[in-house]
Scaffold this active site. Structure first.
Site, PDB file in Angstrom:
ATOM      1  N   GLY A  93     -10.120  -1.144   0.955  1.00 30.76           N
ATOM      2  CA  GLY A  93     -10.238  -2.559   1.327  1.00 30.76           C
ATOM      3  C   GLY A  93      -9.854  -3.466   0.174  1.00 30.76           C
ATOM      4  N   GLY A  95     -10.390  -5.215  -2.678  1.00 31.84           N
ATOM      5  CA  GLY A  95     -11.456  -5.272  -3.678  1.00 31.84           C
ATOM      6  C   GLY A  95     -11.337  -6.470  -4.588  1.00 31.84           C
ATOM      7  NE  ARG A  96      -6.654  -5.793  -8.248  1.00 34.12           N
ATOM      8  CZ  ARG A  96      -5.916  -5.580  -9.312  1.00 34.12           C
ATOM      9  NH1 ARG A  96      -6.103  -6.307 -10.385  1.00 34.12           N
ATOM     10  NH2 ARG A  96      -4.989  -4.652  -9.315  1.00 34.12           N
ATOM     11  CG  ASP A 128     -13.092  -7.023 -13.062  1.00 34.80           C
ATOM     12  OD1 ASP A 128     -12.212  -6.792 -12.202  1.00 34.80           O
ATOM     13  OD2 ASP A 128     -12.827  -7.211 -14.267  1.00 34.80           O
ATOM     14  NE  ARG A 186      -3.437  -3.759   2.230  1.00 33.76           N
ATOM     15  CZ  ARG A 186      -3.100  -3.952   0.974  1.00 33.76           C
ATOM     16  NH1 ARG A 186      -2.810  -2.923   0.218  1.00 33.76           N
ATOM     17  NH2 ARG A 186      -3.087  -5.150   0.453  1.00 33.76           N
ATOM     18  CG  ASP A 255      -4.401   2.262  -0.871  1.00 34.83           C
ATOM     19  OD1 ASP A 255      -4.028   3.435  -1.030  1.00 34.83           O
ATOM     20  OD2 ASP A 255      -4.726   1.533  -1.809  1.00 34.83           O
ATOM     21  CG  ASN A 256      -0.943   0.496  -2.923  1.00 34.60           C
ATOM     22  OD1 ASN A 256      -1.805  -0.321  -2.586  1.00 34.60           O
ATOM     23  ND2 ASN A 256      -1.014   1.172  -4.050  1.00 34.60           N
TER      24      ASN A 256
HETATM   25  P1  AMP Z   1      -4.373  -0.678  -6.186  1.00 33.70           P
HETATM   26  O1  AMP Z   1      -4.158   0.602  -6.905  1.00 33.70           O
HETATM   27  O2  AMP Z   1      -4.158  -1.913  -7.038  1.00 33.70           O
HETATM   28  O3  AMP Z   1      -3.588  -0.754  -4.940  1.00 33.70           O
HETATM   29  O4  AMP Z   1      -5.911  -0.746  -5.785  1.00 33.70           O
HETATM   30  C1  AMP Z   1      -6.566   0.282  -5.084  1.00 33.70           C
HETATM   31  C2  AMP Z   1      -7.910  -0.213  -4.612  1.00 33.70           C
HETATM   32  O5  AMP Z   1      -8.712  -0.620  -5.711  1.00 33.70           O
HETATM   33  C3  AMP Z   1      -7.845  -1.411  -3.678  1.00 33.70           C
HETATM   34  O6  AMP Z   1      -8.894  -1.279  -2.760  1.00 33.70           O
HETATM   35  C4  AMP Z   1      -8.091  -2.558  -4.621  1.00 33.70           C
HETATM   36  O7  AMP Z   1      -8.606  -3.686  -3.956  1.00 33.70           O
HETATM   37  C5  AMP Z   1      -9.101  -1.968  -5.571  1.00 33.70           C
HETATM   38  N1  AMP Z   1      -9.080  -2.611  -6.885  1.00 33.70           N
HETATM   39  C6  AMP Z   1      -8.124  -2.532  -7.841  1.00 33.70           C
HETATM   40  N2  AMP Z   1      -8.472  -3.246  -8.923  1.00 33.70           N
HETATM   41  C7  AMP Z   1      -9.674  -3.816  -8.658  1.00 33.70           C
HETATM   42  C8  AMP Z   1     -10.571  -4.659  -9.386  1.00 33.70           C
HETATM   43  N3  AMP Z   1     -10.304  -5.088 -10.608  1.00 33.70           N
HETATM   44  N4  AMP Z   1     -11.720  -5.025  -8.771  1.00 33.70           N
HETATM   45  C9  AMP Z   1     -12.017  -4.600  -7.538  1.00 33.70           C
HETATM   46  N5  AMP Z   1     -11.232  -3.799  -6.808  1.00 33.70           N
HETATM   47  C10 AMP Z   1     -10.075  -3.404  -7.363  1.00 33.70           C
HETATM   48 MG    MG Z   2      -3.390  -1.570  -3.304  1.00 33.23          MG
END
Ligand code: AMP
Ligand code: MG
Length: 491
Positions: A93, A95-96, A128, A186, A255-256
């Protein structure tokens, strides 16, 4: 037309009207210090009919810095899951990221406005909720660079910065990039309902995506199978484009992967400098799962995950038949793109070998991928031409000469004219790409509060095929310090 103000953007929040399990509604969390505008992209503002003069208002940094909402916004974090490095993670989901709402423009287009780095959400796990300045600059510049190259991608409206401290390997400052896309759904948005055995929600999502983005399929009896087939086609085409331009995503988790077949989630991506098919841009990818030359295969793997998730809706045979189309299509598209990069207009049996042999020579010589193809545009097919600027880039001159003879004969075989071919090739072989060192220079200046380089590179990369006066230095292969900048996921 001047365009609309922030307060008069035309919101139509279709995703927010889906059932509750699809998202968590919440507002962005303001930074602990005042937000300020770092860069604004007029081209993206046009997509939502936003008056560019709005960027000068203090409210602009407020809205896109997460501290102010305007009427019509209905902020939420989207739910999804996904396969990360091959392993299923039941809940990810946003997360940021926070979807502020969907804006309709006067031309019938629809764009999600999403803040990335806007604070914690129920999906943040241990994170965070923030993004650091360097990663927002990379996403902002690269998504616009990909668009400039003609590759489907999310877009970026602006970067808003802050002095809010964010802790990574060291203390950095938080920033927010506003991302735009027709949809942020996604593969993982489907997977989450499949694995939770919530098949009625799965159907709601599929019907929603079809109605919004594949409306021509809505009345078809086998609409889910047809929908998947189109996702396969778009993904195959997208990945062929990545391969042809020499770009690695770095984190091709499901998810990407966009349900629209657009490039999504810019993390440790990289353009290849010296040609190396095994190029791994993600510092944390120890096994090279997402190495450059693995991407076509990973595309298929990810599509198989989506097919699995669609099993409750579509015929297994239809899904399988669609998957079977992927590899031949991706290979065909890639070959077509490479033929165009080589300036060939007619397809011939041995073109693949001719191109592969050039790539082999480039690899052996650590030749720069982008610049070699750009220089190939000036190739002379005249008898006895040495083609020195290109030739000088290869260590094994005799091998290059042998290849050049084959190529010249191939060009003469289709009565190619050097001048005409050159201008055609310059329209498909970019002069400028977002090399890591260019991004790094913009980042280091921005960390000293000089944001001018971001704007300079943004404008440059929006038109990557044209010679731009005074900008030759930006086409140079990396200096030594910029050759192997390692980029990790912690951003
Ligand atoms: P990503 O690898 O950037 O596609 O992120 C994978 C997952 O980690 C997704 O659910 C993002 O929302 C979550 N995520 C990545 N960085 C953060 C962060 N700093 N705080 C909270 N969730 C994060
Ligand atoms: Mg992502």
């Amino acid at each position: 037309m001047a365009g609309r103000s922030l307060e008069t953007l035309s919101f139509d929040n279709t995703y927010a009207n889906l059932p509750a399990p699809f998202y968590a509604k919440l507002n962005p969390t303001p930074f602990s210090t005042p937000p300020f505008l770092i860069s604004f992209n007029r081209a993206a503002a046009e997509l939502i009919d936003l008056d560019p003069a709005e960027a000068a208002r203090p409210e602009f940094a407020g809205v896109f810095g997460g501290s102010l909402l305007v009427p019509g916004m209905d902020p939420l974090a989207m739910l999804y899951s996904g396969h990360q490095f091959g392993t299923y993670v039941p809940q990810l989901g946003d997360g940021r990221a926070i979807l502020l709402g969907e804006v309709r423009n006067d031309r019938g287009g629809k764009w999600d406005l999403q803040l990335k780095g806007a604070g914690v959400t129920p999906f943040s796990r241990d994170g965070d909720g923030r993004a650091v300045l360097r990663s927002t600059i990379r996403e902002y510049l690269c998504s616009e660079a990909m668009h400039g190259l003609g590759i489907p991608t999310t877009r970026a409206l602006c970067i808003v910065g802050s002095d809010h401290q964010v802790y990574r390997e060291q203390v950095e400052t938080g920033a927010i990039v506003t991302r735009m896309a027709p949809s942020h759904v996604r593969f993982g948005s489907f997977e989450v309902f499949y694995y939770r055995k919530q098949h009625e929600q799965l159907k709601v999502l599929a019907d929603y995506v079809i109605a919004q983005h594949y409306p021509h399929l809505a009345a078809e009896s086998d609409k889910y199978g047809r929908f998947f087939t189109e996702v396969v086609e778009r993904t195959a085409t997208l990945i062929a484009q990545w391969q042809a331009v020499g770009w690695a995503h770095g984190v091709m988790n499901t998810d990407n992967m966009s349900i629209l077949g657009i490039t999504l989630d810019y993390g440790p991506f990289g353009f290849i400098d010296d040609y190396d098919p095994g190029f791994i841009c993600n510092h944390s990818d120890h096994n090279g799962r997402y190495a450059f030359n693995q991407q076509p295969y990973i595309g298929l793997w990810n599509l198989s995950c989506l097919a699995q998730a669609l099993l409750p809706l579509a015929e297994k045979d239809a899904l399988k038949a669609a998957l079977d189309r992927y590899t031949p299509l991706c290979e065909r598209r890639y070959l077509e793109l490479m033929q165009a990069k080589a300036g060939l207009t007619e397809a011939r049996e041995d073109d693949a070998a001719l191109i592969q042999d050039l790539l082999g020579l480039m690899q052996q010589s650590h030749a720069d991928y982008t610049n070699s193809f750009r220089t190939l545009g000036a190739f002379s097919s005249a008898e006895g031409a040495l083609n020195e600027p290109l030739r000088d880039g290869f260590l094994d001159r005799a091998a290059f000469d042998a290849w050049a003879q084959r190529y010249a004969a191939r060009l003469r075989g289709e009565r190619s004219r050097d001048e005409e071919r050159r201008s055609r090739m310059n329209r498909v072989n970019p002069k400028y790409v977002l090399r890591n060192y260019l991004a790094q220079t913009a980042i280091e200046k921005a960390q000293q509060k000089d944001y001018s380089e971001i704007d300079r590179v943004l404008v440059l990369l929006q038109d990557p095929y044209s010679e731009q006066s005074g900008m030759d230095a930006y086409a140079a292969a990396p200096p030594n310090w910029g050759k192997h900048i390692s980029v990790s996921c912690s951003s």
